[in-house]
Write an enzyme that holds these catalytic residues in place. Structure first.
Site, PDB file in Angstrom:
ATOM      1  N   ALA A   5       0.804  -1.222   0.000  1.00  0.00           N
ATOM      2  CA  ALA A   5       0.000   0.000   0.000  1.00  0.00           C
ATOM      3  C   ALA A   5       0.835   1.270   0.000  1.00  0.00           C
ATOM      4  O   ALA A   5       0.425   2.300  -0.540  1.00  0.00           O
ATOM      5  CB  ALA A   5      -0.930   0.004   1.208  1.00  0.00           C
ATOM      6  N   ARG A  17      -3.032   2.950   7.190  1.00  0.00           N
ATOM      7  CA  ARG A  17      -2.182   2.445   8.273  1.00  0.00           C
ATOM      8  C   ARG A  17      -2.802   2.781   9.623  1.00  0.00           C
ATOM      9  O   ARG A  17      -2.795   3.928  10.068  1.00  0.00           O
ATOM     10  CB  ARG A  17      -0.775   3.042   8.172  1.00  0.00           C
ATOM     11  CG  ARG A  17       0.158   2.513   9.259  1.00  0.00           C
ATOM     12  CD  ARG A  17       1.542   3.127   9.129  1.00  0.00           C
ATOM     13  NE  ARG A  17       2.373   2.763  10.249  1.00  0.00           N
ATOM     14  CZ  ARG A  17       3.035   1.620  10.362  1.00  0.00           C
ATOM     15  NH1 ARG A  17       2.964   0.729   9.410  1.00  0.00           N
ATOM     16  NH2 ARG A  17       3.766   1.363  11.428  1.00  0.00           N
ATOM     17  N   VAL A  91      -4.897  -3.328  -4.974  1.00  0.00           N
ATOM     18  CA  VAL A  91      -6.013  -3.659  -5.861  1.00  0.00           C
ATOM     19  C   VAL A  91      -6.365  -2.489  -6.768  1.00  0.00           C
ATOM     20  O   VAL A  91      -7.391  -2.501  -7.438  1.00  0.00           O
ATOM     21  CB  VAL A  91      -7.262  -4.079  -5.043  1.00  0.00           C
ATOM     22  CG1 VAL A  91      -6.943  -5.271  -4.148  1.00  0.00           C
ATOM     23  CG2 VAL A  91      -7.801  -2.915  -4.194  1.00  0.00           C
ATOM     24  N   ASP A  92      -5.504  -1.462  -6.797  1.00  0.00           N
ATOM     25  CA  ASP A  92      -5.851  -0.197  -7.438  1.00  0.00           C
ATOM     26  C   ASP A  92      -5.574  -0.120  -8.930  1.00  0.00           C
ATOM     27  O   ASP A  92      -5.999   0.823  -9.598  1.00  0.00           O
ATOM     28  CB  ASP A  92      -5.140   0.963  -6.733  1.00  0.00           C
ATOM     29  CG  ASP A  92      -3.630   0.748  -6.578  1.00  0.00           C
ATOM     30  OD1 ASP A  92      -3.040   0.048  -7.441  1.00  0.00           O
ATOM     31  OD2 ASP A  92      -3.054   1.273  -5.609  1.00  0.00           O
ATOM     32  N   HIS A 109      -4.229  -9.973  -4.247  1.00  0.00           N
ATOM     33  CA  HIS A 109      -5.527  -9.735  -3.613  1.00  0.00           C
ATOM     34  C   HIS A 109      -6.600  -9.371  -4.627  1.00  0.00           C
ATOM     35  O   HIS A 109      -7.682  -8.928  -4.252  1.00  0.00           O
ATOM     36  CB  HIS A 109      -5.413  -8.618  -2.563  1.00  0.00           C
ATOM     37  CG  HIS A 109      -4.602  -8.999  -1.376  1.00  0.00           C
ATOM     38  ND1 HIS A 109      -4.186  -8.091  -0.412  1.00  0.00           N
ATOM     39  CD2 HIS A 109      -4.106 -10.200  -0.974  1.00  0.00           C
ATOM     40  CE1 HIS A 109      -3.476  -8.716   0.511  1.00  0.00           C
ATOM     41  NE2 HIS A 109      -3.411  -9.988   0.194  1.00  0.00           N
ATOM     42  N   CYS A 121     -23.468 -17.082  -8.845  1.00  0.00           N
ATOM     43  CA  CYS A 121     -24.396 -17.737  -9.773  1.00  0.00           C
ATOM     44  C   CYS A 121     -23.695 -18.469 -10.902  1.00  0.00           C
ATOM     45  O   CYS A 121     -24.336 -19.165 -11.684  1.00  0.00           O
ATOM     46  CB  CYS A 121     -25.366 -16.702 -10.351  1.00  0.00           C
ATOM     47  SG  CYS A 121     -24.610 -15.563 -11.553  1.00  0.00           S
ATOM     48  N   CYS A 149     -24.996  -8.089 -11.109  1.00  0.00           N
ATOM     49  CA  CYS A 149     -24.426  -9.199 -11.874  1.00  0.00           C
ATOM     50  C   CYS A 149     -25.137  -9.297 -13.225  1.00  0.00           C
ATOM     51  O   CYS A 149     -26.370  -9.357 -13.267  1.00  0.00           O
ATOM     52  CB  CYS A 149     -24.581 -10.496 -11.091  1.00  0.00           C
ATOM     53  SG  CYS A 149     -24.132 -11.974 -12.029  1.00  0.00           S
ATOM     54  N   CYS A 152     -27.299 -12.971 -13.262  1.00  0.00           N
ATOM     55  CA  CYS A 152     -28.539 -13.219 -12.532  1.00  0.00           C
ATOM     56  C   CYS A 152     -29.261 -11.948 -12.108  1.00  0.00           C
ATOM     57  O   CYS A 152     -30.389 -12.008 -11.615  1.00  0.00           O
ATOM     58  CB  CYS A 152     -28.279 -14.092 -11.307  1.00  0.00           C
ATOM     59  SG  CYS A 152     -27.283 -13.267 -10.029  1.00  0.00           S
TER      60      CYS A 152
END
EC number: 2.3.1.286
Length: 258
Positions: A5, A17, A91-92, A109, A121, A149, A152
């Site tokens: 991070a 943090r 994850v950016d 991650h 689904c 989604c 579904c």
């Protein structure tokens, strides 16, 4: 390269943090007494989806408008000269935004730029392109329709690994992670790892860097608060990411010009 991070701080991204750092970035959660670890929990998507998507919708928007700092350009120049792979817990999507090929970035991650069905689904993970979440900046709750989604019609969630998460669909992230492991195994004897902004609270990235350099000690650890290197094997730089990378690049240029 291994990044946590702290890599994004020089781009203006929060590193979450501790509770105080998180609450400085998101004051409404202080009033609720919610820490990052409590919000980054998939249970909220079922129990309070407006709360969950308020948090993740804001982050999705933030990451989209963020410009990667100058340290990313340094790493790209290095990657143009030598074979390079990236292992990150972020994850950016900032490495891809900085020009790294998606196939060379292993996101352990997952990525907030991909979504999965909350109900499982069977719909494959899909890109979050075009998904916009209206977030009330005062309450940090999502307003209006939430991401759905396409299979579904049920609620969607980011395809990222959260705390206490047994439902993460890693099908989008897994191929790059498997390729990364194979690449490291092939190049281990001549591998140099630059680890940036990876702390000990979630030690996944640190462990990856230390394991990859266990035999050679060829590790450069860049971390403002926790630069220590286990067993003293490696170089430690207690500097911000951009400053450290620019200094290393300048030193490399001086050496190559001799």
């Amino acid at each position: 390269m291994c990044a946590g991070a702290g890599m994004g701080v020089d781009s203006g991204l929060p590193d979450f943090r501790g509770p105080e750092g998180f609450w400085r970035a998101y004051p409404p959660y202080r009033a609720l007494g919610l820490r990052f670890e409590e919000l980054a929990d998939p249970v909220h998507f079922a129990d309070d989806p407006a709360l969950a998507w308020g948090f993740y919708g804001h982050r999705l928007s933030l990451y989209r408008v963020t410009t990667p700092h100058t340290g990313f350009a340094v790493l790209r120049r290095w990657a143009d000269r030598v074979p390079t792979r990236v292992f990150t817990s972020n994850v950016d999507g900032q490495f891809q935004k900085a020009g790294f090929a998606p196939s060379t970035v292993a996101e352990c991650h997952g990525s907030i730029h991909h979504l999965q069905c909350l109900a499982g689904c069977g719909q494959p993970v899909w890109p979050a392109d075009g998904v916009e979440v209206d977030v009330d900046p005062t309450t940090m709750r999502a307003r209006g329709p939430l991401p759905a989604c396409p299979g579904c019609g049920g609620l969607a969630r980011p395809a990222i690994l959260m705390f206490g998460d047994w439902s993460w669909d890693d099908s989008q992230a897994r191929p790059q992670l498997e390729e990364h492991v194979a690449w490291v195994r092939t190049h281990r004897s001549r591998l140099v790892v630059v680890e940036i902004g990876a702390g000990t609270a979630v030690p996944t990235v640190r462990r990856q860097a230390e394991l990859a350099t266990a035999a050679t000690g060829a590790l450069i650890r860049i971390n403002v608060r926790e630069p220590q290197v286990r067993h003293g094997r490696g170089i430690r730089l207690a500097l911000p990411a951009a400053e450290a990378l620019e200094a290393l690049d300048a030193a490399r240029e001086r050496r190559s010009s001799r």
